[in-house]
Design a protein around this motif. Structure first.
Motif, PDB file in Angstrom:
ATOM      1  N   MET A   1       0.844  -1.185   0.000  1.00  0.00           N
ATOM      2  CA  MET A   1       0.000   0.000   0.000  1.00  0.00           C
ATOM      3  C   MET A   1       0.880   1.236   0.000  1.00  0.00           C
ATOM      4  N   THR A   2       0.448   2.267  -0.691  1.00  0.00           N
ATOM      5  CA  THR A   2       1.228   3.473  -0.836  1.00  0.00           C
ATOM      6  C   THR A   2       1.339   4.217   0.488  1.00  0.00           C
ATOM      7  N   ASP A   3       2.544   4.798   0.766  1.00  0.00           N
ATOM      8  CA  ASP A   3       2.716   5.593   1.972  1.00  0.00           C
ATOM      9  C   ASP A   3       1.793   6.790   1.949  1.00  0.00           C
ATOM     10  N   ARG A   4       1.241   7.145   3.111  1.00  0.00           N
ATOM     11  CA  ARG A   4       0.340   8.281   3.206  1.00  0.00           C
ATOM     12  C   ARG A   4       1.111   9.516   3.646  1.00  0.00           C
ATOM     13  N   ARG A   5       1.815  10.173   2.726  1.00  0.00           N
ATOM     14  CA  ARG A   5       2.503  11.402   3.040  1.00  0.00           C
ATOM     15  C   ARG A   5       1.525  12.551   2.925  1.00  0.00           C
ATOM     16  N   ASP A   6       1.918  13.717   3.482  1.00  0.00           N
ATOM     17  CA  ASP A   6       1.028  14.865   3.505  1.00  0.00           C
ATOM     18  C   ASP A   6       0.747  15.369   2.111  1.00  0.00           C
ATOM     19  N   VAL A   7      -0.515  15.699   1.845  1.00  0.00           N
ATOM     20  CA  VAL A   7      -0.862  16.388   0.621  1.00  0.00           C
ATOM     21  C   VAL A   7      -0.592  17.858   0.845  1.00  0.00           C
ATOM     22  N   SER A   8      -0.739  18.703  -0.188  1.00  0.00           N
ATOM     23  CA  SER A   8      -0.417  20.119  -0.075  1.00  0.00           C
ATOM     24  C   SER A   8      -1.323  20.787   0.944  1.00  0.00           C
ATOM     25  N   SER A   9      -0.882  21.953   1.454  1.00  0.00           N
ATOM     26  CA  SER A   9      -1.653  22.655   2.483  1.00  0.00           C
ATOM     27  C   SER A   9      -3.018  23.051   1.964  1.00  0.00           C
ATOM     28  N   ASP A  10      -3.114  23.442   0.685  1.00  0.00           N
ATOM     29  CA  ASP A  10      -4.408  23.814   0.120  1.00  0.00           C
ATOM     30  C   ASP A  10      -5.340  22.618   0.076  1.00  0.00           C
ATOM     31  N   LEU A 175     -13.074  10.895  -3.552  1.00  0.00           N
ATOM     32  CA  LEU A 175     -11.939  11.603  -4.139  1.00  0.00           C
ATOM     33  C   LEU A 175     -10.852  11.839  -3.084  1.00  0.00           C
ATOM     34  N   ARG A 176     -11.263  12.219  -1.894  1.00  0.00           N
ATOM     35  CA  ARG A 176     -10.313  12.465  -0.815  1.00  0.00           C
ATOM     36  C   ARG A 176      -9.562  11.197  -0.454  1.00  0.00           C
ATOM     37  N   TRP A 177     -10.297  10.094  -0.380  1.00  0.00           N
ATOM     38  CA  TRP A 177      -9.648   8.815  -0.056  1.00  0.00           C
ATOM     39  C   TRP A 177      -8.550   8.485  -1.044  1.00  0.00           C
ATOM     40  N   ARG A 178      -8.841   8.593  -2.340  1.00  0.00           N
ATOM     41  CA  ARG A 178      -7.816   8.253  -3.332  1.00  0.00           C
ATOM     42  C   ARG A 178      -6.637   9.205  -3.260  1.00  0.00           C
ATOM     43  N   SER A 179      -6.886  10.469  -2.951  1.00  0.00           N
ATOM     44  CA  SER A 179      -5.794  11.426  -2.811  1.00  0.00           C
ATOM     45  C   SER A 179      -4.880  11.038  -1.653  1.00  0.00           C
ATOM     46  N   GLN A 180      -5.469  10.709  -0.523  1.00  0.00           N
ATOM     47  CA  GLN A 180      -4.680  10.337   0.652  1.00  0.00           C
ATOM     48  C   GLN A 180      -3.981   8.995   0.461  1.00  0.00           C
ATOM     49  N   GLU A 181      -4.686   8.050  -0.131  1.00  0.00           N
ATOM     50  CA  GLU A 181      -4.149   6.684  -0.262  1.00  0.00           C
ATOM     51  C   GLU A 181      -3.016   6.611  -1.279  1.00  0.00           C
ATOM     52  N   THR A 182      -3.062   7.429  -2.326  1.00  0.00           N
ATOM     53  CA  THR A 182      -2.092   7.341  -3.414  1.00  0.00           C
ATOM     54  C   THR A 182      -1.056   8.454  -3.396  1.00  0.00           C
ATOM     55  N   ASN A 183      -1.198   9.431  -2.484  1.00  0.00           N
ATOM     56  CA  ASN A 183      -0.309  10.583  -2.443  1.00  0.00           C
ATOM     57  C   ASN A 183      -0.352  11.365  -3.759  1.00  0.00           C
ATOM     58  N   VAL A 184      -1.518  11.403  -4.374  1.00  0.00           N
ATOM     59  CA  VAL A 184      -1.762  12.207  -5.570  1.00  0.00           C
ATOM     60  C   VAL A 184      -2.720  13.317  -5.165  1.00  0.00           C
ATOM     61  N   LYS A 185      -2.437  14.550  -5.583  1.00  0.00           N
ATOM     62  CA  LYS A 185      -3.277  15.669  -5.175  1.00  0.00           C
ATOM     63  C   LYS A 185      -4.734  15.435  -5.566  1.00  0.00           C
ATOM     64  N   LEU A 186      -5.622  15.882  -4.694  1.00  0.00           N
ATOM     65  CA  LEU A 186      -7.046  15.727  -4.949  1.00  0.00           C
ATOM     66  C   LEU A 186      -7.438  16.364  -6.276  1.00  0.00           C
ATOM     67  N   ARG A 187      -6.877  17.530  -6.562  1.00  0.00           N
ATOM     68  CA  ARG A 187      -7.190  18.192  -7.826  1.00  0.00           C
ATOM     69  C   ARG A 187      -6.764  17.339  -9.020  1.00  0.00           C
ATOM     70  N   THR A 188      -5.619  16.682  -8.896  1.00  0.00           N
ATOM     71  CA  THR A 188      -5.140  15.832  -9.991  1.00  0.00           C
ATOM     72  C   THR A 188      -6.063  14.648 -10.212  1.00  0.00           C
ATOM     73  N   ILE A 189      -6.518  14.028  -9.113  1.00  0.00           N
ATOM     74  CA  ILE A 189      -7.477  12.932  -9.237  1.00  0.00           C
ATOM     75  C   ILE A 189      -8.720  13.420  -9.970  1.00  0.00           C
ATOM     76  N   ALA A 190      -9.222  14.602  -9.563  1.00  0.00           N
ATOM     77  CA  ALA A 190     -10.421  15.159 -10.187  1.00  0.00           C
ATOM     78  C   ALA A 190     -10.194  15.424 -11.667  1.00  0.00           C
ATOM     79  N   GLU A 191      -9.041  15.952 -12.016  1.00  0.00           N
ATOM     80  CA  GLU A 191      -8.748  16.233 -13.424  1.00  0.00           C
ATOM     81  C   GLU A 191      -8.737  14.947 -14.257  1.00  0.00           C
TER      82      GLU A 191
END
Length: 226
Positions: A1-10, A175-191
């Motif tokens: 499973m991908t490490d859950r590092r911090d997403v951007s402050s925004d 969307l938030r779950w995938r952002s946190q789980e994959t360390n990909v920004k939420l906006r990128t997932i949405a795009e």
């Protein structure tokens, strides 16, 4: 499973303002191996059904938790898995305490190192309405750093709402779950979700398949997604 590092402050601010700090997101994985007809699930999915960690799932056990009004959907999902198909399903289950849970189940083929399909694997996402009422005002008044991202996030939420028959809050939680789980920004997932819409316009089945794929491969390089 991908490490859950911090997403951007925004992105973190968006999560905290819209969903609420500390709001639990209940997500767990499952797998079904064709050769042995064996189910596996994470402790989180066991808990969704009311079982202790380490409980072994079976087809009979899963069917025993079907909600009377969603019987056909749950049976179709299990049949699809056992027949080797990928699927997505939004339905209700009844846990061992009699509590009704609203779950979104997404899967894709499970492949071994050689690329051969050996089963089906995916996630259960508990989208039961337990959080406070969705606070849309926060999007309009307290998030100046993500105003540009808001449009694409709203479009992605709309697509998930349509395909999976879930609410706006539940779509955001996915969307938030995938952002946190994959360390990909939420906006990128949405795009990535929005980018799929023109490719399958007018075909809800193909759209659902594509969105399943996007959610499950958000962390992978484009060269290995297809």
């Amino acid at each position: 499973m991908t490490d859950r590092r911090d997403v951007s402050s925004d992105e973190r601010l968006l999560v905290e303002r819209v969903v609420g700090v500390g709001d639990p997101l209940r997500v767990g994985w499952f797998r079904y191996r064709f050769g042995t007809h064996r189910w596996e699930w994470s402790d989180e999915v066991a808990a969704m059904h009311g079982y202790a960690p380490g409980t072994q799932p079976t087809t009979e056990l899963l069917l025993s938790h079907k909600h009377p009004r969603d019987r056909d959907r749950l049976e179709a999902m299990i049949t699809s898995v056992e027949d080797g198909g990928a699927f997505s399903s939004h339905h209700r289950i009844v846990d061992t305490n009699g509590q009704v849970r609203d779950v979104l189940v997404v899967s894709e083929p499970w492949r071994d190192e050689s690329g051969a399909v050996i089963g089906t694997a995916g996630y259960y996402i508990d989208v039961t309405e337990t959080a406070e009422e969705f606070r849309r005002e926060a999007l309009d008044t307290t998030l100046p750093g993500v105003l540009e991202a808001r449009t694409v996030i709203e479009q992605a939420k709309g697509a998930l709402m349509l395909v999976y028959a879930i609410s706006a809050e539940q779509a955001f939680r996915v969307l938030r779950w995938r952002s946190q789980e994959t360390n990909v920004k939420l906006r990128t997932i949405a795009e990535r979700v929005v980018a799929e819409l023109p490719k399958v316009a007018g075909d809800e089945v193909k759209l659902r398949t594509r969105l399943d794929h996007v959610l499950l491969t958000a962390h992978m390089p484009d060269s290995v997604k297809e």
